[in-house]
Design an enzyme around this catalytic site. Structure first.
Site, mmCIF file in Angstrom:
data_model
loop_
_atom_site.group_PDB
_atom_site.id
_atom_site.type_symbol
_atom_site.label_atom_id
_atom_site.label_comp_id
_atom_site.label_asym_id
_atom_site.label_seq_id
_atom_site.Cartn_x
_atom_site.Cartn_y
_atom_site.Cartn_z
ATOM 1 N N ASP A 51 0.861 -1.182 0.106
ATOM 2 C CA ASP A 51 -0.022 -0.019 0.041
ATOM 3 C C ASP A 51 0.816 1.342 -0.149
ATOM 4 O OD1 ASP A 51 -2.293 1.243 0.140
ATOM 5 O OD2 ASP A 51 -2.789 1.123 2.147
ATOM 6 N N GLY B 254 0.026 5.531 -4.296
ATOM 7 C CA GLY B 254 -0.447 6.593 -4.630
ATOM 8 C C GLY B 254 0.118 7.671 -3.700
ATOM 9 N N HIS C 60 2.871 3.337 -8.778
ATOM 10 C CA HIS C 60 2.659 2.043 -9.215
ATOM 11 C C HIS C 60 3.891 1.511 -9.956
ATOM 12 C CE1 HIS C 60 -1.195 2.242 -7.598
ATOM 13 N NE2 HIS C 60 -2.001 2.810 -8.872
ATOM 14 N N LEU D 4 11.529 -19.870 -4.387
ATOM 15 C CA LEU D 4 10.566 -19.148 -4.180
ATOM 16 C C LEU D 4 9.521 -19.239 -5.014
ATOM 17 C CD1 LEU D 4 9.634 -16.579 -1.969
ATOM 18 C CD2 LEU D 4 10.417 -15.140 -4.090
ATOM 19 N N ARG E 103 1.766 -5.019 5.951
ATOM 20 C CA ARG E 103 0.960 -4.095 5.064
ATOM 21 C C ARG E 103 1.809 -2.803 5.463
ATOM 22 N NH1 ARG E 103 -5.036 -2.609 4.167
ATOM 23 N NH2 ARG E 103 -4.791 -0.973 2.861
ATOM 24 N N ARG F 54 -5.403 -2.390 8.178
ATOM 25 C CA ARG F 54 -6.651 -3.093 7.584
ATOM 26 C C ARG F 54 -5.912 -4.153 6.982
ATOM 27 N NH1 ARG F 54 -7.951 2.292 6.219
ATOM 28 N NH2 ARG F 54 -6.960 2.167 4.213
HETATM 29 C C1 FPP Z 1 -1.626 0.111 -3.450
HETATM 30 O O1 FPP Z 1 -1.506 1.634 -3.394
HETATM 31 C C2 FPP Z 1 -1.358 -0.385 -4.628
HETATM 32 C C3 FPP Z 1 -2.177 -0.827 -5.411
HETATM 33 C C4 FPP Z 1 -3.742 -0.891 -5.537
HETATM 34 C C5 FPP Z 1 -1.523 -1.871 -6.834
HETATM 35 C C6 FPP Z 1 0.005 -2.257 -6.638
HETATM 36 C C7 FPP Z 1 0.223 -2.851 -7.693
HETATM 37 C C8 FPP Z 1 1.374 -3.151 -8.121
HETATM 38 C C9 FPP Z 1 2.529 -2.067 -8.008
HETATM 39 C C10 FPP Z 1 1.802 -3.989 -9.117
HETATM 40 C C11 FPP Z 1 0.843 -4.925 -9.930
HETATM 41 C C12 FPP Z 1 1.358 -6.010 -10.466
HETATM 42 C C13 FPP Z 1 0.621 -6.866 -11.118
HETATM 43 C C14 FPP Z 1 1.571 -7.912 -11.510
HETATM 44 C C15 FPP Z 1 -0.865 -6.844 -11.509
HETATM 45 P P1 FPP Z 1 -2.373 2.758 -3.519
HETATM 46 O O2 FPP Z 1 -2.836 3.212 -4.992
HETATM 47 O O3 FPP Z 1 -3.851 2.305 -2.955
HETATM 48 O O4 FPP Z 1 -1.779 3.766 -2.536
HETATM 49 P P2 FPP Z 1 -2.659 4.892 -1.868
HETATM 50 O O5 FPP Z 1 -3.483 4.254 -0.689
HETATM 51 O O6 FPP Z 1 -1.454 5.647 -1.415
HETATM 52 O O7 FPP Z 1 -3.360 5.657 -2.732
#
Ligand code: FPP
Length: 254
Positions: free
Chosen positions: A34, A37, A51, A145, A202, A208
């Site tokens: 997490d 963003g 991301h 792994l 997390r 959460r």
């Molecule tokens: C949470 O950060 C992250 C995600 C919802 C997506 C993370 C996914 C990747 C980095 C890689 C995806 C890879 C594959 C193989 C599909 P957030 O955007 O919720 O952050 P925030 O809470 O600060 O907004």
């Protein structure tokens, strides 16, 4: 008068200089990645840059987990609820496996990592699925792994799916619900071939579960790390493992 408490920082290992015990490394680590963003926002960058950077962290942490002898690493990449995000963000995340695996696959093969997935993959775009299938195919004989991406995954949906399959099996056999045991439910989950996570991390300071492996983490140790996922690194992972090693797991016993 209040006694001045001897303040120990939350989630710090007891002896921060202590060595990691390589005989007590968690077998299965699950991570809610997490904060991508917020990492981007802090830098006045678009969310997708977060991301992208998060993907780089996946590369580093996979290598580190493999070096430490962790056997299963499950990463929450996309939840069944993430489809409600803006379309450009969803498209970008869906494209990540395509771009990421292009450059990362040779390293995964070299490190004997086996790529696997849990989640409702049929609903993914074709190109995403193809990239994932290719990675699975190319790493299928690897014995190191297991890198398990949870994509379009949700714990509740997984349990519903499992219960439906059990119902179909039992009703086709004319068997009663007495047959249903915890073990049977386990066998019908997408994680049926993995042990339960020993450690759930997390990042980003949120505390959460967000519908991640809700059945499987019943006895996992939880660590909520303050770093945003793009900033999570080898030192943080090692710190988390030291904290894990300082805990006493009792599994409901004494
Ligand atoms: C949470 O950060 C992250 C995600 C919802 C997506 C993370 C996914 C990747 C980095 C890689 C995806 C890879 C594959 C193989 C599909 P957030 O955007 O919720 O952050 P925030 O809470 O600060 O907004």
């Amino acid at each position: 008068m209040f006694k001045k408490l001897n303040k120990k920082k939350k989630n710090q290992p007891i002896e921060s200089n202590s060595e990691i015990d390589l005989h007590n490394v968690p077998n299965h680590v699950a991570i809610i990645m997490d904060g991508n963003g917020r990492w981007a926002k802090q830098r006045k960058l678009p969310r997708i840059k977060g991301h992208y950077q998060g993907m780089q962290t996946i590369k580093k942490i996979t290598k580190e987990a493999s070096d430490l002898g962790i056997k299963y690493l499950t990463l929450y990449a996309f939840s069944t609820e993430n489809w409600t995000r803006p379309k450009n963000e969803v498209n970008y995340i869906m494209n990540l496996p395509v771009n990421f695996l292009k450059t990362f696959l040779p390293e995964l093969i070299e490190n004997n990592v086996k790529v696997e997935t849990i989640g409702f993959l049929k609903e993914l775009p074709k190109a995403t699925l193809e990239a994932i299938d290719k990675a699975k195919e190319k790493t299928k004989t690897n014995t190191g792994l297991k890198l398990i991406f949870a994509i379009n995954y949700g714990g509740r949906a997984e349990i519903v799916h499992s219960v439906k399959s059990i119902y179909e099996k039992l009703s086709s056999e004319g068997s009663s619900s007495d047959q249903i045991t915890e073990q049977m439910i386990n066998e019908y989950l997408m994680t049926h071939s993995y042990p339960d996570p020993d450690l759930l991390i997390r990042t980003s300071g949120e505390q959460r579960i967000s519908n991640f492996l809700i059945w499987q983490v019943s006895y996992s140790e939880f660590i909520f790390n303050e770093k945003f996922w793009p900033d999570f690194d080898k030192e943080e992972l090692i710190n988390c493992i030291k904290i894990y090693q300082s805990r006493q797991r009792r599994f409901g016993g004494l």
